[in-house]
Design a protein around this motif. Structure first.
Motif, PDB file in Angstrom:
ATOM      1  N   LEU A  32      29.642  49.152  45.069  1.00  0.00           N
ATOM      2  CA  LEU A  32      30.972  48.488  44.846  1.00  0.00           C
ATOM      3  C   LEU A  32      32.242  48.798  45.780  1.00  0.00           C
ATOM      4  N   LEU A  33      32.158  50.269  45.762  1.00  0.00           N
ATOM      5  CA  LEU A  33      33.373  50.922  46.336  1.00  0.00           C
ATOM      6  C   LEU A  33      33.531  50.695  47.726  1.00  0.00           C
ATOM      7  N   TYR A  34      32.556  50.714  48.573  1.00  0.00           N
ATOM      8  CA  TYR A  34      32.441  50.300  50.009  1.00  0.00           C
ATOM      9  C   TYR A  34      33.182  49.000  50.369  1.00  0.00           C
ATOM     10  N   TYR A  35      33.357  48.047  49.607  1.00  0.00           N
ATOM     11  CA  TYR A  35      33.918  46.831  49.875  1.00  0.00           C
ATOM     12  C   TYR A  35      35.518  47.190  49.872  1.00  0.00           C
ATOM     13  N   PHE A  36      36.215  48.155  49.668  1.00  0.00           N
ATOM     14  CA  PHE A  36      37.542  48.281  49.571  1.00  0.00           C
ATOM     15  C   PHE A  36      37.955  49.345  50.790  1.00  0.00           C
ATOM     16  N   ASP A  37      39.362  49.219  51.238  1.00  0.00           N
ATOM     17  CA  ASP A  37      39.851  49.978  52.116  1.00  0.00           C
ATOM     18  C   ASP A  37      40.056  51.487  51.445  1.00  0.00           C
ATOM     19  N   ASP A  38      40.497  52.444  52.284  1.00  0.00           N
ATOM     20  CA  ASP A  38      40.773  53.567  51.585  1.00  0.00           C
ATOM     21  C   ASP A  38      41.990  53.829  50.381  1.00  0.00           C
ATOM     22  N   LEU A  87      41.276  52.401  42.887  1.00  0.00           N
ATOM     23  CA  LEU A  87      40.222  52.071  41.928  1.00  0.00           C
ATOM     24  C   LEU A  87      39.453  53.255  41.129  1.00  0.00           C
ATOM     25  N   LEU A  88      39.261  54.223  41.959  1.00  0.00           N
ATOM     26  CA  LEU A  88      38.905  55.426  41.567  1.00  0.00           C
ATOM     27  C   LEU A  88      39.827  56.166  40.515  1.00  0.00           C
ATOM     28  N   ARG A  89      41.112  56.094  40.788  1.00  0.00           N
ATOM     29  CA  ARG A  89      42.209  56.521  39.903  1.00  0.00           C
ATOM     30  C   ARG A  89      41.988  55.785  38.637  1.00  0.00           C
ATOM     31  N   GLN A  90      42.115  54.644  38.786  1.00  0.00           N
ATOM     32  CA  GLN A  90      42.050  53.657  37.260  1.00  0.00           C
ATOM     33  C   GLN A  90      40.709  53.998  36.537  1.00  0.00           C
ATOM     34  N   ALA A  91      39.838  54.236  37.154  1.00  0.00           N
ATOM     35  CA  ALA A  91      38.226  54.686  36.591  1.00  0.00           C
ATOM     36  C   ALA A  91      38.688  55.771  35.756  1.00  0.00           C
ATOM     37  N   THR A  92      39.035  56.959  36.464  1.00  0.00           N
ATOM     38  CA  THR A  92      39.193  58.087  36.081  1.00  0.00           C
ATOM     39  C   THR A  92      40.195  58.162  34.709  1.00  0.00           C
ATOM     40  N   GLU A  93      41.426  57.565  34.954  1.00  0.00           N
ATOM     41  CA  GLU A  93      42.324  57.673  33.701  1.00  0.00           C
ATOM     42  C   GLU A  93      41.658  56.597  32.689  1.00  0.00           C
ATOM     43  N   SER A  94      40.930  55.780  32.939  1.00  0.00           N
ATOM     44  CA  SER A  94      40.236  54.998  31.678  1.00  0.00           C
ATOM     45  C   SER A  94      39.055  55.856  31.002  1.00  0.00           C
ATOM     46  N   THR A 150      42.793  51.127  48.464  1.00  0.00           N
ATOM     47  CA  THR A 150      42.421  50.494  47.544  1.00  0.00           C
ATOM     48  C   THR A 150      41.368  51.069  46.660  1.00  0.00           C
ATOM     49  N   ARG A 151      40.484  51.584  47.390  1.00  0.00           N
ATOM     50  CA  ARG A 151      39.259  52.531  46.842  1.00  0.00           C
ATOM     51  C   ARG A 151      39.932  53.760  46.078  1.00  0.00           C
ATOM     52  N   ALA A 152      41.050  54.234  46.587  1.00  0.00           N
ATOM     53  CA  ALA A 152      41.601  55.294  45.831  1.00  0.00           C
ATOM     54  C   ALA A 152      42.319  54.904  44.635  1.00  0.00           C
ATOM     55  N   VAL A 189      30.409  40.042  28.751  1.00  0.00           N
ATOM     56  CA  VAL A 189      30.477  39.773  30.359  1.00  0.00           C
ATOM     57  C   VAL A 189      31.605  38.616  30.571  1.00  0.00           C
ATOM     58  N   ARG A 190      32.500  39.420  31.790  1.00  0.00           N
ATOM     59  CA  ARG A 190      33.716  38.571  32.023  1.00  0.00           C
ATOM     60  C   ARG A 190      34.052  38.509  33.454  1.00  0.00           C
ATOM     61  N   GLN A 191      34.475  37.646  33.769  1.00  0.00           N
ATOM     62  CA  GLN A 191      35.263  37.564  35.171  1.00  0.00           C
ATOM     63  C   GLN A 191      36.527  38.376  35.346  1.00  0.00           C
ATOM     64  N   MET A 192      36.392  39.326  36.305  1.00  0.00           N
ATOM     65  CA  MET A 192      37.467  39.983  36.737  1.00  0.00           C
ATOM     66  C   MET A 192      37.400  40.688  38.095  1.00  0.00           C
ATOM     67  N   THR A 193      38.746  40.771  38.546  1.00  0.00           N
ATOM     68  CA  THR A 193      38.811  41.327  39.812  1.00  0.00           C
ATOM     69  C   THR A 193      39.369  42.675  39.946  1.00  0.00           C
ATOM     70  N   VAL A 194      38.590  43.683  40.188  1.00  0.00           N
ATOM     71  CA  VAL A 194      38.974  45.008  40.062  1.00  0.00           C
ATOM     72  C   VAL A 194      39.561  45.510  41.698  1.00  0.00           C
ATOM     73  N   PRO A 195      40.562  46.057  41.973  1.00  0.00           N
ATOM     74  CA  PRO A 195      41.283  46.822  40.988  1.00  0.00           C
ATOM     75  C   PRO A 195      42.658  46.227  40.173  1.00  0.00           C
ATOM     76  N   ASP A 196      42.700  45.074  40.731  1.00  0.00           N
ATOM     77  CA  ASP A 196      44.027  44.329  40.688  1.00  0.00           C
ATOM     78  C   ASP A 196      44.089  44.012  39.134  1.00  0.00           C
ATOM     79  N   GLU A 197      42.743  43.754  38.564  1.00  0.00           N
ATOM     80  CA  GLU A 197      42.495  43.637  37.128  1.00  0.00           C
ATOM     81  C   GLU A 197      41.913  44.820  36.621  1.00  0.00           C
ATOM     82  N   TRP A 198      42.342  45.092  35.314  1.00  0.00           N
ATOM     83  CA  TRP A 198      41.337  46.267  34.831  1.00  0.00           C
ATOM     84  C   TRP A 198      41.691  46.275  33.273  1.00  0.00           C
ATOM     85  N   PRO A 199      40.466  46.653  32.584  1.00  0.00           N
ATOM     86  CA  PRO A 199      40.656  46.332  30.861  1.00  0.00           C
ATOM     87  C   PRO A 199      41.655  47.360  30.410  1.00  0.00           C
ATOM     88  N   ASP A 200      42.247  47.230  29.387  1.00  0.00           N
ATOM     89  CA  ASP A 200      43.222  47.905  28.823  1.00  0.00           C
ATOM     90  C   ASP A 200      42.573  48.755  27.745  1.00  0.00           C
TER      91      ASP A 200
END
Length: 204
Positions: free
Chosen positions: A114-120, A126-133, A122-124, A92-103
């Motif tokens: 989670l995703l509805y807290y972001f504008d279009d 975050l989804l790109r980072q999730a897909t790429e990971s 930023t949400r895109a 368990v770790r403190q992290m602010t996504v999408p500005d921070e993302w695990p390598d």
């Protein structure tokens, strides 16, 4: 605009579990459906950003060899750490996504409420980072509230449509009811069909 950090800090300043995630039948039911929708019996490495107080975290932990759960609010991270104490394969770790993302790469990423807290844009991102990971054949699970809320930029159905449009993902499952929408998407493997549980066991 993205929902400001102060909103979340204020919520947790007034209560350990401000959304009563451990108490309400709505959330217990939603978490049960989320876990039931996972196509595999077990995952090697999972990521759960926005874990809040760790109620879903404890359920995911039973299905994962390793689980990284994060939140932007320190008190939420502390509550999740206490809830998962003694579960050595959960970090368990403190992290602010999408500005921070695990390598790291994951075979499961869960984005719940989670995703509805972001504008279009930023949400895109975050989804790109999730897909790429995601590893090939890995799963992206989303579950989000469908009712209008002042702090939410969109609904669960809006999010489901946005995930459906991502080129590297194929939808495996979708559950809709008046309250929330749950989706399961698989990272494509060389253009082949999604590996449903029946296909994975050679039944279809």
């Amino acid at each position: 605009m993205n929902t400001p950090a102060a909103y979340f800090e204020d919520q947790y300043a007034g209560a350990t579990d401000p959304w009563h995630l451990a108490d309400r039948w709505y959330d217990r039911r939603k978490y049960g459906l989320t876990i039931a929708a996972l196509p595999r019996p077990r995952y090697e490495r999972a990521f759960e950003p926005g874990c809040s107080v760790g109620v879903l975290t404890t359920l995911l932990a039973a299905r994962c060899d390793r689980l990284l759960s994060t939140d932007r609010v320190a008190s939420a991270v502390a509550t999740t750490a206490r809830r998962t104490h003694g579960t050595d394969h959960v970090t368990v770790r403190q992290m602010t996504v999408p500005d921070e993302w695990p390598d790291e790469r994951f075979d499961l990423v869960v984005l719940s409420e989670l995703l509805y807290y972001f504008d279009d844009s930023t949400r895109a991102r975050l989804l790109r980072q999730a897909t790429e990971s995601l590893t090939p054949g890995g799963h992206l699970v989303t579950a989000h509230w469908n009712h209008s809320v002042a702090e939410h930029a969109c609904t669960g159905r809006d999010i489901a449509a946005q995930v459906d449009a991502l080129p590297d993902l194929k939808r495996l499952a979708r559950y809709d009811d008046p309250d929330f929408t749950l989706t399961v998407h698989e990272h494509g493997q060389e253009g082949g069909p999604v590996l449903s549980p029946a296909r994975a066991e050679g039944l279809a």
